[in-house]
Design a protein around this motif. Structure first.
Motif, PDB file in Angstrom:
ATOM      1  N   LEU A  70       5.848  -6.504  -1.146  1.00 16.78           N
ATOM      2  CA  LEU A  70       5.606  -5.312  -0.334  1.00 16.78           C
ATOM      3  C   LEU A  70       4.737  -4.310  -1.088  1.00 16.78           C
ATOM      4  O   LEU A  70       3.787  -3.747  -0.535  1.00 16.78           O
ATOM      5  CB  LEU A  70       6.936  -4.653   0.046  1.00 16.78           C
ATOM      6  CG  LEU A  70       7.812  -5.372   1.067  1.00 16.78           C
ATOM      7  CD1 LEU A  70       9.191  -4.720   1.113  1.00 16.78           C
ATOM      8  CD2 LEU A  70       7.165  -5.348   2.444  1.00 16.78           C
ATOM      9  N   LEU A  71       5.063  -4.089  -2.357  1.00 19.01           N
ATOM     10  CA  LEU A  71       4.339  -3.077  -3.124  1.00 19.01           C
ATOM     11  C   LEU A  71       2.874  -3.450  -3.302  1.00 19.01           C
ATOM     12  O   LEU A  71       1.998  -2.578  -3.225  1.00 19.01           O
ATOM     13  CB  LEU A  71       4.996  -2.869  -4.492  1.00 19.01           C
ATOM     14  CG  LEU A  71       4.355  -1.771  -5.343  1.00 19.01           C
ATOM     15  CD1 LEU A  71       4.463  -0.405  -4.666  1.00 19.01           C
ATOM     16  CD2 LEU A  71       4.975  -1.718  -6.736  1.00 19.01           C
ATOM     17  N   ARG A  72       2.600  -4.706  -3.546  1.00 19.93           N
ATOM     18  CA  ARG A  72       1.204  -5.128  -3.717  1.00 19.93           C
ATOM     19  C   ARG A  72       0.374  -4.763  -2.486  1.00 19.93           C
ATOM     20  O   ARG A  72      -0.730  -4.231  -2.592  1.00 19.93           O
ATOM     21  CB  ARG A  72       1.130  -6.638  -3.972  1.00 19.93           C
ATOM     22  CG  ARG A  72       1.616  -7.046  -5.345  1.00 19.93           C
ATOM     23  CD  ARG A  72       1.649  -8.561  -5.510  1.00 19.93           C
ATOM     24  NE  ARG A  72       2.352  -8.963  -6.709  1.00 19.93           N
ATOM     25  CZ  ARG A  72       1.828  -9.035  -7.925  1.00 19.93           C
ATOM     26  NH1 ARG A  72       0.535  -8.758  -8.091  1.00 19.93           N
ATOM     27  NH2 ARG A  72       2.550  -9.404  -8.966  1.00 19.93           N
ATOM     28  N   LYS A  73       0.926  -5.018  -1.313  1.00 23.92           N
ATOM     29  CA  LYS A  73       0.223  -4.689  -0.070  1.00 23.92           C
ATOM     30  C   LYS A  73       0.057  -3.173   0.074  1.00 23.92           C
ATOM     31  O   LYS A  73      -1.018  -2.685   0.440  1.00 23.92           O
ATOM     32  CB  LYS A  73       1.005  -5.231   1.137  1.00 23.92           C
ATOM     33  CG  LYS A  73       1.017  -6.755   1.252  1.00 23.92           C
ATOM     34  CD  LYS A  73       1.844  -7.173   2.458  1.00 23.92           C
ATOM     35  CE  LYS A  73       1.895  -8.692   2.583  1.00 23.92           C
ATOM     36  NZ  LYS A  73       2.786  -9.115   3.706  1.00 23.92           N
ATOM     37  N   GLU A  74       1.146  -2.447  -0.218  1.00 23.53           N
ATOM     38  CA  GLU A  74       1.119  -0.995  -0.035  1.00 23.53           C
ATOM     39  C   GLU A  74       0.180  -0.315  -1.026  1.00 23.53           C
ATOM     40  O   GLU A  74      -0.472   0.679  -0.695  1.00 23.53           O
ATOM     41  CB  GLU A  74       2.544  -0.442  -0.133  1.00 23.53           C
ATOM     42  CG  GLU A  74       3.409  -0.878   1.049  1.00 23.53           C
ATOM     43  CD  GLU A  74       4.891  -0.575   0.868  1.00 23.53           C
ATOM     44  OE1 GLU A  74       5.224   0.353   0.099  1.00 23.53           O
ATOM     45  OE2 GLU A  74       5.720  -1.268   1.500  1.00 23.53           O
ATOM     46  N   LEU A  75       0.100  -0.850  -2.237  1.00 27.29           N
ATOM     47  CA  LEU A  75      -0.809  -0.275  -3.233  1.00 27.29           C
ATOM     48  C   LEU A  75      -2.267  -0.417  -2.815  1.00 27.29           C
ATOM     49  O   LEU A  75      -3.060   0.513  -2.943  1.00 27.29           O
ATOM     50  CB  LEU A  75      -0.594  -0.942  -4.597  1.00 27.29           C
ATOM     51  CG  LEU A  75       0.587  -0.440  -5.423  1.00 27.29           C
ATOM     52  CD1 LEU A  75       0.783  -1.341  -6.645  1.00 27.29           C
ATOM     53  CD2 LEU A  75       0.394   0.999  -5.851  1.00 27.29           C
ATOM     54  N   VAL A  76      -2.617  -1.573  -2.312  1.00 24.02           N
ATOM     55  CA  VAL A  76      -4.000  -1.811  -1.880  1.00 24.02           C
ATOM     56  C   VAL A  76      -4.391  -0.815  -0.786  1.00 24.02           C
ATOM     57  O   VAL A  76      -5.470  -0.199  -0.831  1.00 24.02           O
ATOM     58  CB  VAL A  76      -4.168  -3.259  -1.372  1.00 24.02           C
ATOM     59  CG1 VAL A  76      -5.532  -3.439  -0.698  1.00 24.02           C
ATOM     60  CG2 VAL A  76      -4.028  -4.243  -2.531  1.00 24.02           C
ATOM     61  N   VAL A 113       0.771  -3.590 -12.773  1.00 26.75           N
ATOM     62  CA  VAL A 113      -0.185  -4.002 -13.808  1.00 26.75           C
ATOM     63  C   VAL A 113      -1.398  -4.659 -13.148  1.00 26.75           C
ATOM     64  O   VAL A 113      -2.552  -4.432 -13.535  1.00 26.75           O
ATOM     65  CB  VAL A 113       0.481  -4.956 -14.822  1.00 26.75           C
ATOM     66  CG1 VAL A 113      -0.566  -5.661 -15.688  1.00 26.75           C
ATOM     67  CG2 VAL A 113       1.453  -4.184 -15.708  1.00 26.75           C
ATOM     68  N   ASP A 114      -1.148  -5.448 -12.117  1.00 25.64           N
ATOM     69  CA  ASP A 114      -2.237  -6.124 -11.394  1.00 25.64           C
ATOM     70  C   ASP A 114      -3.039  -5.160 -10.529  1.00 25.64           C
ATOM     71  O   ASP A 114      -4.242  -5.342 -10.326  1.00 25.64           O
ATOM     72  CB  ASP A 114      -1.661  -7.234 -10.509  1.00 25.64           C
ATOM     73  CG  ASP A 114      -1.083  -8.388 -11.318  1.00 25.64           C
ATOM     74  OD1 ASP A 114      -1.424  -8.500 -12.524  1.00 25.64           O
ATOM     75  OD2 ASP A 114      -0.274  -9.153 -10.764  1.00 25.64           O
ATOM     76  N   GLU A 115      -2.364  -4.159  -9.996  1.00 26.35           N
ATOM     77  CA  GLU A 115      -2.997  -3.195  -9.079  1.00 26.35           C
ATOM     78  C   GLU A 115      -2.593  -1.796  -9.526  1.00 26.35           C
ATOM     79  O   GLU A 115      -1.770  -1.141  -8.899  1.00 26.35           O
ATOM     80  CB  GLU A 115      -2.519  -3.469  -7.654  1.00 26.35           C
ATOM     81  CG  GLU A 115      -3.333  -2.826  -6.553  1.00 26.35           C
ATOM     82  CD  GLU A 115      -4.733  -3.398  -6.431  1.00 26.35           C
ATOM     83  OE1 GLU A 115      -5.679  -2.606  -6.541  1.00 26.35           O
ATOM     84  OE2 GLU A 115      -4.875  -4.618  -6.239  1.00 26.35           O
ATOM     85  N   PRO A 116      -3.160  -1.301 -10.643  1.00 27.46           N
ATOM     86  CA  PRO A 116      -2.609  -0.104 -11.292  1.00 27.46           C
ATOM     87  C   PRO A 116      -2.715   1.163 -10.443  1.00 27.46           C
ATOM     88  O   PRO A 116      -3.768   1.464  -9.873  1.00 27.46           O
ATOM     89  CB  PRO A 116      -3.467   0.046 -12.556  1.00 27.46           C
ATOM     90  CG  PRO A 116      -4.080  -1.289 -12.772  1.00 27.46           C
ATOM     91  CD  PRO A 116      -4.280  -1.868 -11.401  1.00 27.46           C
ATOM     92  N   PRO A 117      -1.609   1.921 -10.370  1.00 26.85           N
ATOM     93  CA  PRO A 117      -1.687   3.256  -9.776  1.00 26.85           C
ATOM     94  C   PRO A 117      -2.401   4.180 -10.759  1.00 26.85           C
ATOM     95  O   PRO A 117      -2.613   3.823 -11.922  1.00 26.85           O
ATOM     96  CB  PRO A 117      -0.223   3.641  -9.612  1.00 26.85           C
ATOM     97  CG  PRO A 117       0.479   2.918 -10.728  1.00 26.85           C
ATOM     98  CD  PRO A 117      -0.274   1.617 -10.893  1.00 26.85           C
ATOM     99  N   ASP A 118      -2.751   5.372 -10.301  1.00 28.50           N
ATOM    100  CA  ASP A 118      -3.354   6.344 -11.213  1.00 28.50           C
ATOM    101  C   ASP A 118      -2.336   6.846 -12.233  1.00 28.50           C
ATOM    102  O   ASP A 118      -2.698   7.156 -13.373  1.00 28.50           O
ATOM    103  CB  ASP A 118      -3.928   7.518 -10.407  1.00 28.50           C
ATOM    104  CG  ASP A 118      -5.109   7.062  -9.555  1.00 28.50           C
ATOM    105  OD1 ASP A 118      -6.226   7.036 -10.071  1.00 28.50           O
ATOM    106  OD2 ASP A 118      -4.880   6.707  -8.383  1.00 28.50           O
TER     107      ASP A 118
END
Length: 273
Positions: A70-76, A113-118
């Motif tokens: 879920l988080l991977r999708k939401e981060l993108v 780590v794969d899709e880092p937030p600010d």
């Protein structure tokens, strides 16, 4: 706490919009619902997530399934809209004892780590956070670990948070984070009775301290804390002066004698990105 109830849930989303006290964050993130540490003063006891459950706060933990997916999708999606700053966690500790086995929080960190937030702020009182030093190192200055250490007195800790990890283990964890160059702070929230040596104990471990109390930090000017009867614990221990709205001042004054004033934050400013 013995006889805890664990339930696997399947949420449709994992992150929420930052609001109120945490309006400086674009998102909040709770890997679990409920909390095994069952701290006597926890303001979440008075929030709907606790009030609407039939079980006592501290006796149940919900384990969120497919959280990283879920988080991977939401981060993108979120990163397309602007800066992403995440506070983990607001109504649970991300390092529940069951995290040893379940690894929900670690899976979320791997996604970040794969899709880092600010920026990622990790709020915990658990020494288990040291397990993920490898992932924090990959996030670099995008992360800050906030370790709750309300007092340096273990007998006081046992009176207020008997199910929480010992102070010595938390101090050791701060040392390990420091040795690994992971940005970290000690969060004295809420302040509990402590000794004059408390600042000197933390000085070698952190260069950032946040001090908070029931009145500034429970989101209701202290009303939630009063409603769960915290004053009676202080009265029983003969420590009523530590419950007063200005009690934090003496702690602050002790810390600025040891730390530069710019390293000692009060309440909300110490939690901001």
């Amino acid at each position: 706490m013995a006889n805890e109830t664990y339930k696997r849930t399947h949420p449709k989303t994992i992150s929420n919009k930052g609001t109120g006290y945490l309006s400086g964050y674009s998102h909040t993130l709770n890997p679990y619902a409920g909390c095994s540490f069952s701290c006597s003063y926890c303001y979440v006891r008075q929030m709907p997530i606790s009030l609407f459950r039939q079980e006592a706060w501290g006796s149940w933990v919900d384990i969120k399934q497919d959280a990283a997916k879920l988080l991977r999708k939401e981060l993108v999606i979120a990163k397309r809209k602007g800066p992403v700053t995440i506070f983990m966690s607001t109504s649970t500790d991300p390092y529940q004892p069951v995290e040893h086995k379940e690894g929900v929080t670690r899976s979320l960190l791997e996604a970040m780590v794969d899709e880092p937030p600010d920026f990622l702020f990790v709020q915990t009182r658990s020494p288990l956070v040291r397990r993920d030093i490898d992932l924090f190192a990959q996030l670099g200055d995008r992360v800050r670990i906030s370790m709750t250490i309300e007092t340096d007195l273990e007998d006081i800790r046992k009176q207020f948070t008997p199910e929480a990890p010992p102070i010595a283990a938390r101090l050791k964890t701060l040392q390990l984070l420091r040795d690994a160059d992971i940005p970290a702070q000690a969060t004295i929230a809420p302040i509990l009775p402590s000794s004059e040596m408390f600042p000197k104990l933390l000085k070698p471990l952190v260069n950032r301290v946040c001090i908070d109390d029931y009145y500034m930090g429970d989101g209701s000017g202290g009303k939630r804390t009063r409603s769960i009867g915290m004053e009676s614990i202080y009265a029983r221990l003969g420590l009523e002066d530590w419950y007063k709205p200005d009690a934090y001042r003496s702690v602050y004054d002790r810390f600025v004698e040891v730390f530069p004033a710019e390293q000692v934050y009060i309440s909300q400013t110490g939690f901001e990105p």
